[in-house]
Design a protein around this motif. Structure first.
Motif, PDB file in Angstrom:
ATOM      1  N   ARG A 224       0.840  -1.207   0.000  1.00  0.00           N
ATOM      2  CA  ARG A 224       0.000   0.000   0.000  1.00  0.00           C
ATOM      3  C   ARG A 224       0.869   1.248   0.000  1.00  0.00           C
ATOM      4  O   ARG A 224       0.673   2.168  -0.806  1.00  0.00           O
ATOM      5  CB  ARG A 224      -0.933  -0.004   1.221  1.00  0.00           C
ATOM      6  CG  ARG A 224      -1.931   1.157   1.224  1.00  0.00           C
ATOM      7  CD  ARG A 224      -2.676   1.236   2.544  1.00  0.00           C
ATOM      8  NE  ARG A 224      -1.844   1.698   3.640  1.00  0.00           N
ATOM      9  CZ  ARG A 224      -1.560   2.976   3.878  1.00  0.00           C
ATOM     10  NH1 ARG A 224      -2.006   3.932   3.072  1.00  0.00           N
ATOM     11  NH2 ARG A 224      -0.788   3.318   4.901  1.00  0.00           N
ATOM     12  N   LEU A 225       1.859   1.296   0.883  1.00  0.00           N
ATOM     13  CA  LEU A 225       2.733   2.463   0.984  1.00  0.00           C
ATOM     14  C   LEU A 225       3.576   2.647  -0.281  1.00  0.00           C
ATOM     15  O   LEU A 225       3.714   3.754  -0.809  1.00  0.00           O
ATOM     16  CB  LEU A 225       3.655   2.322   2.196  1.00  0.00           C
ATOM     17  CG  LEU A 225       3.015   2.465   3.575  1.00  0.00           C
ATOM     18  CD1 LEU A 225       4.003   2.060   4.655  1.00  0.00           C
ATOM     19  CD2 LEU A 225       2.527   3.887   3.805  1.00  0.00           C
ATOM     20  N   LEU A 226       4.138   1.563  -0.764  1.00  0.00           N
ATOM     21  CA  LEU A 226       5.044   1.642  -1.909  1.00  0.00           C
ATOM     22  C   LEU A 226       4.309   2.009  -3.187  1.00  0.00           C
ATOM     23  O   LEU A 226       4.772   2.857  -3.959  1.00  0.00           O
ATOM     24  CB  LEU A 226       5.770   0.303  -2.079  1.00  0.00           C
ATOM     25  CG  LEU A 226       6.733  -0.070  -0.939  1.00  0.00           C
ATOM     26  CD1 LEU A 226       7.069  -1.558  -0.991  1.00  0.00           C
ATOM     27  CD2 LEU A 226       8.009   0.768  -1.005  1.00  0.00           C
ATOM     28  N   LEU A 231       5.548   6.754  -7.558  1.00  0.00           N
ATOM     29  CA  LEU A 231       5.580   7.797  -8.585  1.00  0.00           C
ATOM     30  C   LEU A 231       5.844   9.181  -8.005  1.00  0.00           C
ATOM     31  O   LEU A 231       6.645   9.940  -8.567  1.00  0.00           O
ATOM     32  CB  LEU A 231       4.298   7.777  -9.404  1.00  0.00           C
ATOM     33  CG  LEU A 231       4.052   6.482 -10.200  1.00  0.00           C
ATOM     34  CD1 LEU A 231       2.789   6.594 -11.035  1.00  0.00           C
ATOM     35  CD2 LEU A 231       5.251   6.140 -11.072  1.00  0.00           C
ATOM     36  N   PRO A 232       5.225   9.565  -6.872  1.00  0.00           N
ATOM     37  CA  PRO A 232       5.589  10.849  -6.274  1.00  0.00           C
ATOM     38  C   PRO A 232       7.079  10.954  -5.930  1.00  0.00           C
ATOM     39  O   PRO A 232       7.694  12.008  -6.137  1.00  0.00           O
ATOM     40  CB  PRO A 232       4.724  10.913  -5.009  1.00  0.00           C
ATOM     41  CG  PRO A 232       3.513  10.099  -5.349  1.00  0.00           C
ATOM     42  CD  PRO A 232       4.045   8.979  -6.195  1.00  0.00           C
ATOM     43  N   ASN A 239      10.466  15.096  -2.171  1.00  0.00           N
ATOM     44  CA  ASN A 239       9.165  14.943  -1.525  1.00  0.00           C
ATOM     45  C   ASN A 239       9.350  14.144  -0.239  1.00  0.00           C
ATOM     46  O   ASN A 239       9.482  12.918  -0.261  1.00  0.00           O
ATOM     47  CB  ASN A 239       8.200  14.241  -2.487  1.00  0.00           C
ATOM     48  CG  ASN A 239       6.790  14.113  -1.924  1.00  0.00           C
ATOM     49  OD1 ASN A 239       6.590  13.956  -0.727  1.00  0.00           O
ATOM     50  ND2 ASN A 239       5.813  14.163  -2.813  1.00  0.00           N
ATOM     51  N   ARG A 240       9.376  14.847   0.903  1.00  0.00           N
ATOM     52  CA  ARG A 240       9.697  14.185   2.168  1.00  0.00           C
ATOM     53  C   ARG A 240       8.704  13.090   2.506  1.00  0.00           C
ATOM     54  O   ARG A 240       9.102  11.980   2.906  1.00  0.00           O
ATOM     55  CB  ARG A 240       9.749  15.226   3.296  1.00  0.00           C
ATOM     56  CG  ARG A 240       9.921  14.600   4.668  1.00  0.00           C
ATOM     57  CD  ARG A 240      10.146  15.620   5.758  1.00  0.00           C
ATOM     58  NE  ARG A 240      10.111  15.006   7.076  1.00  0.00           N
ATOM     59  CZ  ARG A 240      10.407  15.615   8.211  1.00  0.00           C
ATOM     60  NH1 ARG A 240      10.767  16.896   8.193  1.00  0.00           N
ATOM     61  NH2 ARG A 240      10.346  14.971   9.373  1.00  0.00           N
ATOM     62  N   ALA A 241       7.420  13.360   2.361  1.00  0.00           N
ATOM     63  CA  ALA A 241       6.415  12.358   2.720  1.00  0.00           C
ATOM     64  C   ALA A 241       6.575  11.101   1.880  1.00  0.00           C
ATOM     65  O   ALA A 241       6.496   9.970   2.389  1.00  0.00           O
ATOM     66  CB  ALA A 241       5.012  12.940   2.554  1.00  0.00           C
ATOM     67  N   ALA A 242       6.807  11.282   0.573  1.00  0.00           N
ATOM     68  CA  ALA A 242       6.977  10.126  -0.310  1.00  0.00           C
ATOM     69  C   ALA A 242       8.220   9.341   0.074  1.00  0.00           C
ATOM     70  O   ALA A 242       8.202   8.096   0.125  1.00  0.00           O
ATOM     71  CB  ALA A 242       7.051  10.576  -1.759  1.00  0.00           C
ATOM     72  N   ARG A 243       9.306  10.036   0.349  1.00  0.00           N
ATOM     73  CA  ARG A 243      10.550   9.363   0.731  1.00  0.00           C
ATOM     74  C   ARG A 243      10.380   8.590   2.045  1.00  0.00           C
ATOM     75  O   ARG A 243      10.852   7.452   2.179  1.00  0.00           O
ATOM     76  CB  ARG A 243      11.681  10.376   0.867  1.00  0.00           C
ATOM     77  CG  ARG A 243      12.167  10.978  -0.446  1.00  0.00           C
ATOM     78  CD  ARG A 243      12.826   9.939  -1.315  1.00  0.00           C
ATOM     79  NE  ARG A 243      13.485  10.528  -2.477  1.00  0.00           N
ATOM     80  CZ  ARG A 243      14.050   9.831  -3.451  1.00  0.00           C
ATOM     81  NH1 ARG A 243      14.032   8.514  -3.413  1.00  0.00           N
ATOM     82  NH2 ARG A 243      14.616  10.431  -4.472  1.00  0.00           N
ATOM     83  N   LEU A 248       9.728   3.308   4.822  1.00  0.00           N
ATOM     84  CA  LEU A 248       8.989   2.468   5.766  1.00  0.00           C
ATOM     85  C   LEU A 248       8.378   1.268   5.040  1.00  0.00           C
ATOM     86  O   LEU A 248       8.398   0.145   5.556  1.00  0.00           O
ATOM     87  CB  LEU A 248       7.900   3.286   6.454  1.00  0.00           C
ATOM     88  CG  LEU A 248       7.153   2.584   7.588  1.00  0.00           C
ATOM     89  CD1 LEU A 248       8.110   2.176   8.710  1.00  0.00           C
ATOM     90  CD2 LEU A 248       6.051   3.491   8.136  1.00  0.00           C
ATOM     91  N   GLY A 249       7.843   1.495   3.833  1.00  0.00           N
ATOM     92  CA  GLY A 249       7.291   0.392   3.063  1.00  0.00           C
ATOM     93  C   GLY A 249       8.333  -0.658   2.738  1.00  0.00           C
ATOM     94  O   GLY A 249       8.065  -1.866   2.803  1.00  0.00           O
TER      95      GLY A 249
END
Length: 386
Positions: A224-226, A231-232, A239-243, A248-249
Motif C-alpha cells: 500500500r505504501l510503496l 511515482l511521487p 518529496n519528504r512524505a513520499a521518501r 517504511l514500506g
C-alpha cells in the motif's frame, strides 16, 4: 479460525527519524557499551558527503571509527575478506552498516566473521552460521532491499554466480530509518529500488511456504505504501512524505520476506545480475510482469486481494481482479521510468537459454513459488521479458 503453526522473527529495535543519522553517535552510545566502530559503506556515499556528518557524530559520542568504503554492487567474496581483516585489525566491537543493500549485506556478515574462525564458504545456505556476532546497527540509504531487517546476505561467489547466507545471526540489533539520506537518489534508482521492495511484498504474500498472518499484514501495508508513493518519489526526489513512506514500506516488505521467502522473480533476476551486472532492483523489475502472469493460474485469489490493497479500479471475479492487479503493477512500472524489456538493458537473445539454466540453480527460491517452474518455463519467461 485455527492457525497452522508459524514463527516470526525481526530486529529488536527500529528507530525512525528524519535527520537521525546526524545524531547516530548519541543514539548508539546510549544503547551499546562498544566504542570501537567499523563503519561499512561505499565510496559513492563518501563522495556525496553523507558519511562525514555520521562519522563526526560517532566520534563526538566517544567512538573510535574505522571507515571501510570499498563495498561495491554485487560484492564479491574478496570484499568480505578485506572488510573482515579491517575489523580484526581495528579490534572492532561494533559494526555499523550504512548504505544500500550491498553495504548492509557486507556489514551483517562482518559482524559474524570478525570474531569467528568459521570459513566463509561453510556459511552459504540456510542456518549454517555458527557462533555469535558483534553488535550490529544498520542504516539504509535506499528504499528497496529491506536488508536492514532481513537475515540474508547475498555474495558474488564467481564470475557470474551468487550465493546467500541465511541465518538468524544476521538480524541486526538496531535499525535507523532516516529518509533524509534517500533525498537526491536519482529517479532510475528510486524506481528500481522501489519496485524491488514491491516485489518483496508480493512474493512474500504469495510464498508457498512460511506465509503467515504477520507476514501477510506487513506485505499488504508495504505494498500500500510503496504503490502509493513510488511515482511521487520518482517525480520529486525531495518529496519528504513520499521518501519516508517508501523507506517504511521497504522495511515492512523486508520484514515480510525475511519470514515468508521470495520466489521466482528473484530466482530469474539473479542470473541477469550475475551475467550482465545489472542492479538487483532493476532485474526484479524486468522479470516481475512475466512471473506475475505465469503465477496467476494459482495465485489469482491472492492477487485479487492485492488489487484492493493498491487501489486498482474495477470489479469482477477473482481472475478479473487478479488481471487488474497485474495491469496496475505494469502501469506503475511503466510510469516510473524503469527499463521494461531485457533488450533495453543490452541482454542478448542468445543468452536466454544460459540464463534459464542458471535460474534452475536457485532452488532455495524456486521452492517458494506458488507454481512449479521448469527450465523450459524459465526460458519462456525470459523470452516474454525480452
Amino acid at each position: 479460525m485455527t492457525f497452522t503453526p508459524f514463527g516470526f522473527t525481526t530486529v529488536p529495535h527500529i528507530h525512525v527519524e528524519w535527520g537521525g543519522a546526524g545524531r547516530l553517535g548519541q543514539t548508539l552510545a546510549g544503547r551499546f557499551a562498544a566504542r570501537s566502530a567499523l563503519l561499512v559503506t561505499d565510496a559513492g556515499l563518501v563522495r556525496a558527503g553523507l558519511i562525514d556528518p555520521v562519522r563526526a557524530s560517532l566520534e563526538q559520542a566517544g567512538f573510535q571509527v574505522t571507515l571501510f568504503d570499498d563495498v561495491v554492487a554485487d560484492p564479491p567474496e574478496s570484499v568480505v575478506l578485506d572488510c573482515t581483516a579491517a575489523a580484526r585489525a581495528q579490534g572492532a566491537d561494533i559494526v555499523i552498516g550504512l548504505g544500500g543493500g550491498s553495504s548492509l549485506d557486507i556489514a551483517k556478515l562482518i559482524a559474524v566473521t570478525a570474531g569467528s574462525a568459521q570459513d566463509l564458504a561453510s556459511m552459504y545456505g540456510v542456518g549454517n552460521v555458527t557462533g555469535t556476532r558483534l553488535p550490529l546497527a544498520l542504516i539504509p540509504t535506499t528504499a528497496g532491499t529491506g536488508s536492514e531487517v532481513t537475515n540474508i546476505s547475498i555474495i558474488t561467489t564467481g564470475e557470474t554466480t551468487k550465493m546467500g547466507v541465511v541465518s538468524p545471526q544476521l538480524y541486526g540489533d538496531f535499525v535507523l530509518l532516516d529518509a533524509a539520506l534517500t533525498v537526491g537518489l536519482p529517479r532510475i534508482h528510486t524506481a528500481a529500488t522501489g519496485i524491488d521492495a514491491m516485489v518483496h511484498a508480493i512474493e512474500a504474500y504469495t510464498s508457498k511456504f512460511r506465509k503467515n498472518p504477520i507476514s501477510d499484514m506487513l506485505a499488504r501495508e508495504a505494498l500500500r505504501l510503496l504503490s502509493a508513493n513510488l511515482l511521487p518519489a520518482c517525480r520529486d526526489g525531495h518529496n519528504r512524505a513520499a521518501r519516508e513512506n517508501m523507506l517504511l514500506g521497504a522495511l515492512f516488505a523486508g520484514q515480510a520476506f525475511a519470514n515468508a521467502p521470495v520466489a521466482a522473480v528473484h530466482a530469474l533476476a539473479y542470473p541477469l545480475g550475475g551475467h550482465y551486472h545489472l542492479p538487483h532492483g532493476l532485474t526484479n523489475a524486468l522479470m516481475l510482469g512475466p512471473v506475475l502472469r505465469y503465477n496467476a493460474r494459482i495465485a489469482a485469489p491472492l492477487y485479487a486481494e492485492l488489487a484492493d490493497v493498491v487501489g486498482a479500479p474495477g470489479t469482477g471475479d477473482i481472475h478479473a481482479r487478479a488481471a487488474v492487479f497485474v495491469t496496475h503493477m505494469m502501469t506503475l512500472m511503466n510510469e516510473s521510468g524503469a527499463p521494461r524489456r531485457l533488450r533495453d538493458v543490452k541482454v542478448a537473445d542468445n543468452s536466454l537459454a544460459m540464463l534459464a539454466r542458471d535460474a534452475m540453480k536457485q532452488t532455495r527460491l524456486l521452492v517458494n513459488n506458488p507454481v512449479e517452474i521448469t527450465e523450459e518455463d524459465a526460458l519462456a519467461l525470459y523470452r516474454e521479458a525480452f
